[in-house]
Design an enzyme around this catalytic site. Sequence first.
Site, short mmCIF file in Angstrom:
data_model
loop_
_atom_site.label_atom_id
_atom_site.label_comp_id
_atom_site.label_asym_id
_atom_site.label_seq_id
_atom_site.Cartn_x
_atom_site.Cartn_y
_atom_site.Cartn_z
N TYR A 299 4.89 -8.02 -68.73
CA TYR A 299 4.90 -6.76 -67.98
C TYR A 299 3.50 -6.14 -67.95
CZ TYR A 299 6.45 -2.02 -66.68
OH TYR A 299 6.62 -0.79 -66.07
N PHE B 185 19.73 6.90 -75.96
CA PHE B 185 20.10 8.00 -76.87
C PHE B 185 21.20 8.87 -76.24
CE2 PHE B 185 15.94 8.34 -79.60
CZ PHE B 185 16.16 7.05 -80.05
N ARG C 77 1.50 7.59 -77.18
CA ARG C 77 1.23 7.55 -75.74
C ARG C 77 1.32 8.96 -75.16
NH1 ARG C 77 5.05 3.80 -72.94
NH2 ARG C 77 3.91 1.98 -73.63
P1 NAD Z 1 14.13 0.02 -62.31
O1 NAD Z 1 14.32 -1.21 -63.08
O2 NAD Z 1 15.24 1.02 -62.25
O3 NAD Z 1 13.70 -0.29 -60.81
C1 NAD Z 1 13.04 -1.47 -60.42
C2 NAD Z 1 13.66 -1.94 -59.12
O4 NAD Z 1 12.97 -3.12 -58.68
C3 NAD Z 1 15.14 -2.33 -59.27
O5 NAD Z 1 15.88 -1.78 -58.21
C4 NAD Z 1 15.12 -3.85 -59.22
O6 NAD Z 1 16.33 -4.41 -58.76
C5 NAD Z 1 13.95 -4.10 -58.30
N1 NAD Z 1 13.34 -5.43 -58.46
C6 NAD Z 1 13.01 -6.05 -59.62
N2 NAD Z 1 12.47 -7.26 -59.35
C7 NAD Z 1 12.47 -7.40 -58.00
C8 NAD Z 1 12.05 -8.43 -57.12
N3 NAD Z 1 11.52 -9.57 -57.58
N4 NAD Z 1 12.20 -8.24 -55.78
C9 NAD Z 1 12.76 -7.08 -55.31
N5 NAD Z 1 13.16 -6.07 -56.09
C10 NAD Z 1 13.01 -6.23 -57.42
O7 NAD Z 1 12.82 0.72 -62.90
P2 NAD Z 1 12.10 2.11 -62.55
O8 NAD Z 1 12.01 2.88 -63.80
O9 NAD Z 1 12.70 2.72 -61.35
O10 NAD Z 1 10.64 1.60 -62.22
C11 NAD Z 1 10.14 1.51 -60.90
C12 NAD Z 1 8.67 1.12 -60.94
O11 NAD Z 1 7.92 2.10 -61.66
C13 NAD Z 1 8.44 -0.22 -61.64
O12 NAD Z 1 7.43 -0.92 -60.94
C14 NAD Z 1 7.95 0.19 -63.00
O13 NAD Z 1 7.11 -0.78 -63.56
C15 NAD Z 1 7.21 1.47 -62.70
N6 NAD Z 1 7.13 2.33 -63.89
C16 NAD Z 1 8.23 3.01 -64.33
C17 NAD Z 1 8.14 3.78 -65.48
C18 NAD Z 1 9.31 4.58 -66.00
O14 NAD Z 1 9.17 5.22 -67.03
N7 NAD Z 1 10.45 4.62 -65.36
C19 NAD Z 1 6.95 3.85 -66.18
C20 NAD Z 1 5.85 3.12 -65.71
C21 NAD Z 1 5.95 2.38 -64.56
N1 UDP Z 2 13.36 3.12 -78.80
C1 UDP Z 2 14.21 3.45 -79.86
N2 UDP Z 2 15.54 3.26 -79.69
C2 UDP Z 2 16.08 2.77 -78.54
C3 UDP Z 2 15.21 2.44 -77.48
C4 UDP Z 2 13.86 2.61 -77.65
O1 UDP Z 2 13.75 3.93 -80.90
O2 UDP Z 2 17.32 2.63 -78.50
C5 UDP Z 2 11.90 3.36 -78.97
C6 UDP Z 2 11.03 2.16 -78.65
O3 UDP Z 2 10.86 1.35 -79.78
C7 UDP Z 2 9.75 2.85 -78.20
C8 UDP Z 2 10.22 4.14 -77.56
O4 UDP Z 2 11.54 4.35 -78.05
O5 UDP Z 2 8.97 3.17 -79.33
C9 UDP Z 2 10.23 4.10 -76.04
O6 UDP Z 2 10.94 2.94 -75.66
P1 UDP Z 2 11.26 2.58 -74.14
O7 UDP Z 2 11.89 1.24 -74.14
O8 UDP Z 2 12.00 3.71 -73.51
O9 UDP Z 2 9.85 2.56 -73.41
P2 UDP Z 2 8.39 1.98 -73.77
O10 UDP Z 2 8.37 1.39 -75.15
O11 UDP Z 2 8.15 0.95 -72.73
O12 UDP Z 2 7.51 3.17 -73.66
#
Ligand code: NAD
Ligand code: UDP
Length: 312
Positions: free
Chosen positions: A144, A190, A276
């Site tokens: 990722y 959670f 972060r």
């Molecule tokens: P999510 O998993 O809910 O959404 C991702 C979407 O992409 C899903 O609908 C999935 O089916 C689709 N997808 C995955 N692989 C695909 C493929 N090969 N072709 C077409 N569609 C595909 O996640 P999200 O939280 O909505 O994240 C959306 C974007 O934002 C992602 O690129 C993620 O990396 C980025 N992002 C999200 C967060 C967050 O905290 N939610 C943080 C940083 C970055």
């Molecule tokens: N985490 C946790 N319990 C859970 C899921 C996640 O303690 O059931 C912790 C995880 O180890 C991380 C933080 O929560 O330190 C955020 O995790 P998440 O998967 O939401 O996002 P990311 O690590 O990608 O920021």
Amino acid sequence: MKRILVTGGAGFIGSHLCKRLVEEGNEVICLDNFFTGSKKNVKNLLDYDNFELIRHDVTKEINLEIDQIYNLACPASPPHYQYNPIKTAKTSVMGAINMLGLAKRVHARILQASTSEVYGDPEVHPQPESYRGCVNPIGIRSCYDEGKRMAETLFFDYYRQHGLDIKVIRIFNTYGPNMHPEDGRVVSNFIVQALKGEDITVYGDGSQTRSFCYVDDLIEGMYRMMNSRDGFTGPVNLGNPGEYTILELAEKVIKLTGSKSEIIRMPLPSDDPAQRRPAIDLAGKELNWKPHIMLEDGLGRTIDYFREVVEA
Ligand code: NAD
Ligand code: UDP
């Protein structure tokens, strides 16, 4: 009004973005392979004439006539992106190449949903856009993190080599309605655990920190970035600088849900970032953006959503 492609549009963030763009009157094409997203997330939009849903995988080419692309397709929760890490890397890298190629052919503006994960386990705190990160290239999060870093590289190479109109945002942990209840991310885990009266699973000692942004604030920032001045490429951080330990989050969720759940400890996954928090001065200066929704308020709205999901 514009013709706008949203890849990953049936996911958590994508579904909120599609709604905003459709309600504004744009012609919106939502493209998704439904790996982590779902038709349910966009079912309220299917009645609109200006909304279209396409099942397609971004690792394959596609030809469409569009003015803007928001490239969100990629699983975002660690359990989902680690399920098939090779596919995750392909989605980030080949997805970026295909979408950049499309943007080049039709002269579309293209926005990449990058991530705070490009900073890895950061040694600089809070993280400004100028920080180059501390990323393990061979760990379980690398598919990722490095996939997203390579996608950023491709965006900037298409910008320099072909003059593409690019916009790159780095999203920090975002939460809200439409997250998948079994997504595995901390906020949804959670809340669902608390509502079901199950143990709250804190990984490690819970002292690691995250900064949580409510989805409505993020969507506003994304939209402003897409429509920002010519030549402003980013990358720009979008997130809420309020920083909490995971233990604090667990306690807040228990309090807000009124749950009797107990907190239990589970092993900390490898390469889990210790801290972060976004520096958002650039977003303030260029986009006049900052988040407005406080954690308690956003958690309350998210709890209301999951109550319905859990009871359904
Ligand atoms: P999510 O998993 O809910 O959404 C991702 C979407 O992409 C899903 O609908 C999935 O089916 C689709 N997808 C995955 N692989 C695909 C493929 N090969 N072709 C077409 N569609 C595909 O996640 P999200 O939280 O909505 O994240 C959306 C974007 O934002 C992602 O690129 C993620 O990396 C980025 N992002 C999200 C967060 C967050 O905290 N939610 C943080 C940083 C970055
Ligand atoms: N985490 C946790 N319990 C859970 C899921 C996640 O303690 O059931 C912790 C995880 O180890 C991380 C933080 O929560 O330190 C955020 O995790 P998440 O998967 O939401 O996002 P990311 O690590 O990608 O920021």
